[in-house]
Design a protein around this motif. Structure first.
Motif, short mmCIF file in Angstrom:
data_model
loop_
_atom_site.label_atom_id
_atom_site.label_comp_id
_atom_site.label_asym_id
_atom_site.label_seq_id
_atom_site.Cartn_x
_atom_site.Cartn_y
_atom_site.Cartn_z
N GLY A 125 0.79 -1.23 0.00
CA GLY A 125 0.00 0.00 0.00
C GLY A 125 0.82 1.28 0.00
O GLY A 125 0.26 2.38 0.02
N GLN A 126 2.14 1.14 0.00
CA GLN A 126 3.01 2.33 0.00
C GLN A 126 3.64 2.51 -1.37
O GLN A 126 4.08 1.54 -1.98
CB GLN A 126 4.16 2.15 1.01
N SER A 127 3.72 3.76 -1.84
CA SER A 127 4.36 3.99 -3.13
C SER A 127 5.87 3.85 -2.97
O SER A 127 6.44 4.27 -1.97
CB SER A 127 4.00 5.36 -3.67
N LEU A 128 6.51 3.23 -3.94
CA LEU A 128 7.97 3.04 -3.90
C LEU A 128 8.70 4.20 -4.58
O LEU A 128 9.92 4.29 -4.51
CB LEU A 128 8.35 1.70 -4.54
N PHE A 129 7.95 5.06 -5.25
CA PHE A 129 8.51 6.30 -5.82
C PHE A 129 7.75 7.45 -5.15
O PHE A 129 6.78 7.97 -5.70
CB PHE A 129 8.35 6.31 -7.34
N SER A 138 -5.54 7.35 -20.52
CA SER A 138 -6.83 7.21 -19.83
C SER A 138 -7.52 5.92 -20.24
O SER A 138 -8.19 5.28 -19.42
CB SER A 138 -7.73 8.43 -20.09
N ALA A 139 -7.31 5.47 -21.48
CA ALA A 139 -7.93 4.21 -21.93
C ALA A 139 -7.40 3.03 -21.12
O ALA A 139 -8.14 2.12 -20.76
CB ALA A 139 -7.63 3.99 -23.42
N GLU A 140 -6.10 3.07 -20.79
CA GLU A 140 -5.50 1.98 -20.02
C GLU A 140 -6.03 1.99 -18.58
O GLU A 140 -6.38 0.95 -18.03
CB GLU A 140 -3.97 2.13 -20.04
N GLN A 141 -6.07 3.16 -17.99
CA GLN A 141 -6.57 3.26 -16.62
C GLN A 141 -8.03 2.80 -16.54
O GLN A 141 -8.40 2.01 -15.67
CB GLN A 141 -6.45 4.70 -16.11
N GLU A 142 -8.83 3.26 -17.48
CA GLU A 142 -10.26 2.94 -17.52
C GLU A 142 -10.46 1.42 -17.63
O GLU A 142 -11.27 0.83 -16.93
CB GLU A 142 -10.86 3.66 -18.74
N ASN A 155 -4.29 -1.97 -6.92
CA ASN A 155 -3.39 -1.80 -5.77
C ASN A 155 -2.13 -1.00 -6.12
O ASN A 155 -1.66 -0.21 -5.32
CB ASN A 155 -2.96 -3.17 -5.21
N ALA A 156 -1.60 -1.26 -7.32
CA ALA A 156 -0.37 -0.57 -7.72
C ALA A 156 -0.61 0.93 -7.88
O ALA A 156 0.25 1.76 -7.55
CB ALA A 156 0.16 -1.16 -9.03
N LEU A 157 -1.78 1.29 -8.37
CA LEU A 157 -2.07 2.71 -8.63
C LEU A 157 -2.56 3.45 -7.38
O LEU A 157 -2.43 4.67 -7.29
CB LEU A 157 -3.14 2.84 -9.73
N ALA A 158 -3.12 2.68 -6.42
CA ALA A 158 -3.81 3.31 -5.29
C ALA A 158 -2.99 4.38 -4.55
O ALA A 158 -3.49 5.48 -4.32
CB ALA A 158 -4.28 2.23 -4.31
N TYR A 160 -0.93 6.35 -5.54
CA TYR A 160 -0.63 7.49 -6.40
C TYR A 160 -1.90 8.26 -6.80
O TYR A 160 -1.88 9.08 -7.71
CB TYR A 160 0.09 7.03 -7.68
N LYS A 161 -2.99 7.94 -6.11
CA LYS A 161 -4.30 8.48 -6.51
C LYS A 161 -4.29 9.99 -6.74
O LYS A 161 -4.85 10.49 -7.70
CB LYS A 161 -5.33 8.13 -5.42
N THR A 162 -3.63 10.72 -5.85
CA THR A 162 -3.65 12.19 -5.96
C THR A 162 -2.53 12.71 -6.86
O THR A 162 -2.37 13.91 -7.03
CB THR A 162 -3.48 12.84 -4.58
#
Ligand SMILES: [Zn+2]
Length: 283
Positions: A125-129, A138-142, A155-158, A160-162
């Motif tokens: 749950g922690q970003s490594l960068f 946006s097509a990939e995220q969607e 989980n990987a994107l979570a 970095y949400k903001t």
């Protein structure tokens, strides 16, 4: 900067002498590019779609191929960028060798959201960068978070949400808008619904980092109509693969890939109506 580059190149040569070819330095104008090997091995061609026996015999006579997973780091005059993060293993050792702390990375550009490209984004749950903004189409995220939700991608994107920026990539042959000076995104949908390539341009030099445009270069360069079972849309993947090879051969723009084998950077040319790949030498 130039001195640092020479020191690093010197280190790489030393590494090569030890037999560990894990980092390939390359220059695109003012940009220092480093191809980082994340993993390497030998695989069987069971993933190929549409390869006939004659083609297998001709292009993969050993019945196996060398598989590799790579990531890229780019140091521009004002930013440090990572393109894909591999499984999240060797990339961190390579960054250490290059004297780059993950906290110094300004942006992570993603070609797509398969596990071998986003494994280094987050852990528990922690970003490594910790200071990086994520860029992806946006097509990939969607697709991976809404249409066909994938827990690994979510989980990987979570964390970095903001600090996630989505965009619509340019088309291959249109005039381009850039994400950063000298860096633009180009759509290569097919492998995944939002699969994106990144074009680097500096001082008249260029490099097209094509992500997962192909997985088995020995057969997919000469026969781009052959797709793999990992392609979400094998027919679309084959079409864009052929178009990009034509584009690279006609423009002379060097190419790089996440599953090309070391040095994973080179040129495409058309010879007797068949595409060929020539690995790059350092520059
Ligand atoms: Zn991949």
């Amino acid at each position: 900067m130039k001195l640092l580059f020479s020191v690093i190149v010197g280190m790489m040569v030393a590494l090569e002498l030890c037999g560990a070819q894990t980092i390939f330095p390359y220059r695109v104008g003012d940009f220092e590019v480093f191809m980082l090997v994340e993993s390497t091995g030998t695989s069987r061609p069971g993933i190929l779609i549409g390869a006939d026996d004659a083609q297998l015999q001709r292009y993969l006579p050993a019945g196996t191929y060398q598989s590799e997973t790579n990531t890229f780091v780019i140091r521009t005059p004002d930013r440090i960028l990572v393109i894909d993060t591999g499984f999240g293993g060797a990339i961190f050792d390579s960054l250490k060798t290059l004297n780059i702390g993950p906290e110094q990375v300004d942006a992570v550009l993603l070609t797509h959201l398969h596990g071998d490209h986003i494994g280094g984004l987050a852990r528990n749950g922690q970003s490594l960068f910790p200071n990086a903004t994520i860029y992806l189409s946006s097509a990939e995220q969607e697709y991976w978070t809404v249409t066909n939700p994938n827990q690994g991608a979510i989980n990987a994107l979570a964390p970095y949400k903001t600090r996630t920026t989505t965009f619509a990539p340019n088309q291959l042959n249109e005039s381009r808008t850039s994400l950063f000076p000298g860096i633009s995104a180009i759509a290569a949908f097919g492998h995944t619904p939002g699969h994106t390539m990144y074009l680097l341009e500096s001082k008249g030099q260029t490099l097209l980092i094509w992500g997962d445009l192909m997985h088995v270069q020995d057969i997919q360069v000469p026969v781009p109509s052959i797709s793999v079972t990992y392609d979400t849309d094998p027919a679309a993947a084959a079409r864009i693969r052929t178009q990009v090879l034509q584009y690279a051969a006609s423009t002379g723009i060097p190419v790089a890939g996440m599953h090309l084998v070391y040095p994973a950077i080179g040129g495409i040319r058309l010879e007797n109506n068949t595409f060929r790949f020539s690995p790059s030498i350092q520059r």
